[in-house]
Design an enzyme around this catalytic site. Structure first.
Site, PDB file in Angstrom:
ATOM      1  N   HIS A  37      -2.068   0.188  15.339  1.00  0.00           N
ATOM      2  CA  HIS A  37      -0.591   0.166  14.451  1.00  0.00           C
ATOM      3  C   HIS A  37       0.072  -0.104  15.316  1.00  0.00           C
ATOM      4  CE1 HIS A  37      -3.782   2.268  11.966  1.00  0.00           C
ATOM      5  NE2 HIS A  37      -3.196   3.404  11.275  1.00  0.00           N
ATOM      6  N   GLN A  81       1.573  -2.287   5.146  1.00  0.00           N
ATOM      7  CA  GLN A  81       1.953  -1.069   6.543  1.00  0.00           C
ATOM      8  C   GLN A  81       1.895  -0.281   8.028  1.00  0.00           C
ATOM      9  OE1 GLN A  81      -1.326   2.578   5.837  1.00  0.00           O
ATOM     10  NE2 GLN A  81      -0.204   2.413   3.580  1.00  0.00           N
ATOM     11  N   PHE A  82       1.174  -1.624   8.843  1.00  0.00           N
ATOM     12  CA  PHE A  82       1.505  -1.975   9.737  1.00  0.00           C
ATOM     13  C   PHE A  82       1.216  -3.215  10.404  1.00  0.00           C
ATOM     14  CE2 PHE A  82       0.677   3.384   9.790  1.00  0.00           C
ATOM     15  CZ  PHE A  82       1.502   3.813  10.913  1.00  0.00           C
ATOM     16  N   GLU A 107       0.938  -1.234   0.175  1.00  0.00           N
ATOM     17  CA  GLU A 107      -0.074  -0.052   0.163  1.00  0.00           C
ATOM     18  C   GLU A 107       0.833   1.091  -0.365  1.00  0.00           C
ATOM     19  OE1 GLU A 107      -2.268  -0.422   3.373  1.00  0.00           O
ATOM     20  OE2 GLU A 107      -3.378  -2.495   3.036  1.00  0.00           O
ATOM     21  N   GLU A 143      -4.614  -6.321   2.550  1.00  0.00           N
ATOM     22  CA  GLU A 143      -3.764  -7.397   2.956  1.00  0.00           C
ATOM     23  C   GLU A 143      -3.755  -8.750   2.786  1.00  0.00           C
ATOM     24  OE1 GLU A 143      -3.820  -3.349   5.049  1.00  0.00           O
ATOM     25  OE2 GLU A 143      -5.050  -5.226   4.971  1.00  0.00           O
TER      26      GLU A 143
END
Length: 322
Positions: A129, A82-83, A30, A60
């Site tokens: 996150h 991304q996290f 992403e 994901e």
């Protein structure tokens, strides 16, 4: 030659050199292309390798699942999640497919895939996150779990992960992405997976950690009255039991520091292995300095959740004075 880099720059350099070395390496995720990733770890790479870097949808499960197909056909996918907390949406792909492709195909195929993800707390991020779930990934047979704590190791371990024929979950501690710099070798630099390193030698107590907590641990033991030996695991799975056992047989005491929740965390596994292989050398129970058995809190309580200098020093004192 060496460059003075921080962790996120070391990630970029490692990816840059592997993309250049091997056209089968494919980086995607992403916003990793045009925007260079949320932490800018891939900034500028799409201009150099337009046929090897791709932006993906916000999916994901699809990101990790796509990697299975790419690896089956001989490519070497390096997807970015991304996290790390978002890996949950694709965890079934890791457990059911990525980790089992070699055994399922009786060795006909392997899944040469490195899933990169920023992880851990300390940056005041939102919910989902800041999770530290390395023990969960380590419980999936067939997946290696790698966590660097320095810029040089970040590049070296990432290089080794991309080249390894089996899948790796590569967790990047975002708390120290830009915290400090050090000399990072330019060009060929690979750090073997599965090997811990002794960051500081000592005689009285062994302290074991990894990732951002290794940085916090090294700061804390500067104020310790005891002689502390600090071990950086670097690879959570496979775990370098030999280095840990050898150190604890010397010191007789051990403290394990991690930011993940206490119950069933890696500290519990390390304690079990020490009981099996170094029990008669222990002069005190293994101490655990960890996060709490709670969901990772939001901004106002984040610093109270994470192990800090005081809690680490207290764990050392408990071990030494037992």
């Amino acid at each position: 030659m060496a460059n003075n880099l921080n962790v996120v720059e070391a990630v970029r350099q490692g990816l840059d050199e592997e993309l250049s070395r091997d056209e089968d390496v494919i980086v995607y995720g992403e916003d990793v292309g045009v925007n260079g990733g949320v932490f800018r770890a891939t900034q500028g790479l799409i201009e150099k390798y337009p046929d090897q870097i791709y932006d993906s949808p916000l999916a994901e499960a699809g990101i990790i699942g796509t990697g299975v197909g790419l690896a089956t056909y001989g490519l070497k996918p390096v997807p970015e999640i991304q996290f790390a907390g978002f890996i949950d949406q694709g965890f079934h792909q890791l457990k059911q497919h990525v980790s089992r492709l070699r055994s399922r195909s009786r060795g006909s195929f392997n899944c040469q895939m490195t899933v990169r993800a920023p992880y851990g707390g300390g940056i005041h991020a939102l919910e989902h996150h800041s999770e530290s779930f390395e023990a969960g990934y380590a419980h999936v047979q067939g997946i290696q779990v790698v966590v660097p704590s320095t810029p040089a190791d970040t590049k070296g371990l990432l290089t080794a992960s991309i080249r390894d024929p089996d899948p790796v979950v590569f967790l990047e501690p975002m708390r120290i992405y830009r915290r400090f710099r050090e000399a990072v070798p330019e060009g060929e630099h690979a750090v073997p997976l599965g090997e811990a390193t002794v960051r500081r030698e000592g005689e009285d107590v062994t302290v074991i950690s990894w990732g951002a907590m290794m940085w916090e641990t090294l700061r804390a033991i500067e104020d310790a009255e005891a002689s502390v030996e600090a071990i950086d695991l670097r690879t959570i799975s496979p775990l370098d039991t030999d280095t840990v056992v050898e150190s604890v047989r010397k010191t007789g005491r051990c403290v394990v520091v991690h930011e993940a929740p206490r119950t069933a965390g890696m500290a519990a596994e390390i304690t079990a292995r020490l009981n099996e292989e170094a029990f008669l050398y222990l002069e005190a129970p293994v101490q655990r300095v960890t996060g709490y058995d709670l969901p990772f809190p939001l901004f106002g309580r984040e610093e109270r959740y994470l192990p800090d200098r005081g809690r680490i020093l207290d764990g050392i004192e408990r071990a030494v004075t037992f």
